[in-house]
Design an enzyme around this catalytic site. Structure first.
Site, PDB file in Angstrom:
ATOM      1  N   ASP A 191     -15.031  25.069 -21.366  1.00 18.18           N
ATOM      2  CA  ASP A 191     -16.097  25.781 -20.636  1.00 18.18           C
ATOM      3  C   ASP A 191     -15.526  26.310 -19.316  1.00 18.18           C
ATOM      4  OD1 ASP A 191     -18.810  26.685 -20.928  1.00 18.18           O
ATOM      5  OD2 ASP A 191     -19.429  25.251 -19.400  1.00 18.18           O
ATOM      6  N   ASP A 192     -15.937  25.782 -18.171  1.00  8.77           N
ATOM      7  CA  ASP A 192     -15.476  26.311 -16.889  1.00  8.77           C
ATOM      8  C   ASP A 192     -14.413  25.412 -16.239  1.00  8.77           C
ATOM      9  OD1 ASP A 192     -17.588  28.417 -16.797  1.00  8.77           O
ATOM     10  OD2 ASP A 192     -18.910  26.654 -16.667  1.00  8.77           O
ATOM     11  N   ASP A 211     -17.627  23.621 -12.112  1.00  3.24           N
ATOM     12  CA  ASP A 211     -19.028  23.980 -12.308  1.00  3.24           C
ATOM     13  C   ASP A 211     -19.887  23.288 -11.255  1.00  3.24           C
ATOM     14  OD1 ASP A 211     -21.583  24.611 -13.246  1.00  3.24           O
ATOM     15  OD2 ASP A 211     -20.990  24.460 -15.347  1.00  3.24           O
ATOM     16  N   LYS A 255     -17.490  28.343 -11.141  1.00  5.10           N
ATOM     17  CA  LYS A 255     -18.897  28.716 -11.371  1.00  5.10           C
ATOM     18  C   LYS A 255     -19.727  28.043 -10.286  1.00  5.10           C
ATOM     19  CE  LYS A 255     -22.316  27.971 -15.020  1.00  5.10           C
ATOM     20  NZ  LYS A 255     -22.404  27.574 -16.447  1.00  5.10           N
TER      21      LYS A 255
END
Ligand SMILES: [Ca+2]
Ligand SMILES: [Ca+2]
Ligand SMILES: [Ca+2]
Length: 390
Positions: free
Chosen positions: A223-224, A227, A268
């Site tokens: 994913d990131d 975050d 993010k």
């Protein structure tokens, strides 16, 4: 009848004074040794090492647990419980034995939100030199405050490698984890089977103020890289500082695996259109599968300064709204065509954003990426073999 409680209190006090004076029976230990072959009942000396869980239950506040090198195979979460605190002047330390590499391997866990690797729920601890792999959820989850996590590697876990968040759903927001420092640590190849949750590092959903990431590297998570998501139903998280860190290759695992569900950003920085004034400075985002740095709906006044963002797939800097302050940021493209940066807020001429051409500073970032931790713990990032810490 009022006398009895007083007598009991005096008795307890006398007992603790005796323990502090060195009476071995019942006294917590100031140094304990743990090895993969240790046993719960062993003394915890170098020649008779104990287990990690036994050591956690027996270590004195401010004491040190040394983990010898080797692989520790666990099927259950290892918890440092709330209340087992060090002190501000003497953190309780859980450290790799000098020169050795303890690997906590949770491969035996199934993927489940209840199967974290290590839970740090106490305050004033110092974790140093551990590797935590293959947990069924987060590798390390920090719910306590005033902790230092240093020289740790979290990899191949089935949710975010290292995450900060509240201890339980009944934890009040005033007790959300605060003032934790994650430093000189690496998080990579974390992947949930859904391909949408496993970030490298996260301080999200339910975290307090004063949490800092410094000299950290997050790469090749599904994913990131980082975050900082925040949600309306739990309320705003506290401002986070991310500095002197590197995020690269997120959205693609080291073995090339990708998942269309992944968000794939380097950093993010928001959620649910809630304003939180994070500080993001001296960081590098390189070759992430979506944006390098993204406000992700955070309309606040973030400090976004001295960052470098290179060859991310969508935008290097993506801030569609808000009043963030941008200073001396650099955006470059060499091999990956993407969209123009968008930096709504206070952005002056010290920045070199990308709107079709590279600025003068980009020549320093054209070579291949490398990185290492100096003996001091400082992260050195190189392009073409030259240190270029922004
Ligand atoms: Ca989880
Ligand atoms: Ca996601
Ligand atoms: Ca994420």
């Amino acid at each position: 009848m009022h006398v009895r409680p007083v007598i009991a209190a005096v008795g307890l006090l006398a007992g603790s004074l005796v323990a502090l004076a060195g009476t071995p029976a019942q006294a917590a230990s100031t140094v304990l040794y743990v090895s993969p072959s240790g046993t719960d009942s062993a003394a915890g000396t170098q020649s008779a090492p104990t287990t990690l869980t036994a050591a956690i239950s027996r270590i004195a506040a401010g004491g040190t647990i040394y983990l010898r090198g080797g692989t520790y195979a666990y099927s259950s979460t290892v918890t440092i419980p709330a209340g087992s605190n060090g002190t501000s002047g003497a953190l309780t330390t859980l450290s790799a034995y000098p020169g050795e590499t303890p690997v906590l391997d949770f491969s035996a866990q199934s993927e489940s939100s209840s199967n974290r690797g290590v839970q740090l729920f106490a305050n004033y601890w110092h974790l140093y030199g551990l590797t935590v792999e293959h947990a069924g959820d987060n590798g390390i989850y920090v719910g306590g405050s005033n902790n230092v996590v240093e020289r740790v590697v979290t990899a191949y876990n089935r949710d975010t490698g290292l995450q900060l968040g509240r201890i339980s759903s009944s934890t009040s927001s005033s007790a959300w984890p605060s003032n934790n420092l994650v430093v000189s640590s690496e998080s990579h190849d974390n992947e949930d089977s859904g391909g949408e949750n496993a970030d490298g590092f996260a301080s999200k959903l339910t975290t307090g103020t004063g949490n800092v990431f410094r000299y950290d590297v997050s790469h090749n998570n599904i994913d990131d890289g980082w975050d900082l998501y925040t949600k309306t139903d739990t309320g705003a998280i506290g401002p986070v500082t991310i500095e002197y860190s590197l995020s690269y290759g997120n959205g693609t695992l080291t073995d090339g695996t990708q998942n269309a569900n992944g968000d794939r950003n380097g950093y993010k920085l928001g959620g649910d259109a809630i304003a939180v004034n994070h500080v993001v400075q001296h960081d590098i985002a390189y070759d992430n599968g979506h944006h390098g740095f993204t406000y992700n709906s955070n309309p606040g006044t973030m400090t976004i300064s001295n960052n470098v963002s290179i060859d991310n797939t969508e935008r290097n800097f993506s801030f569609d709204k808000g009043t963030s302050v941008f200073r001396t940021d650099t955006s470059c493209r060499f091999a990956v065509d993407g969209s123009n940066d968008k930096t709504v807020g206070d952005a002056d001429s010290s920045n070199q954003f990308w709107t079709g051409t590279n600025g003068s500073r980009c020549s320093s970032y054209s070579g291949s990426l490398g990185w290492s931790f100096a003996s001091s713990g400082k992260l050195n990032v190189t392009f073409g073999g030259t240190v270029v810490n922004p």
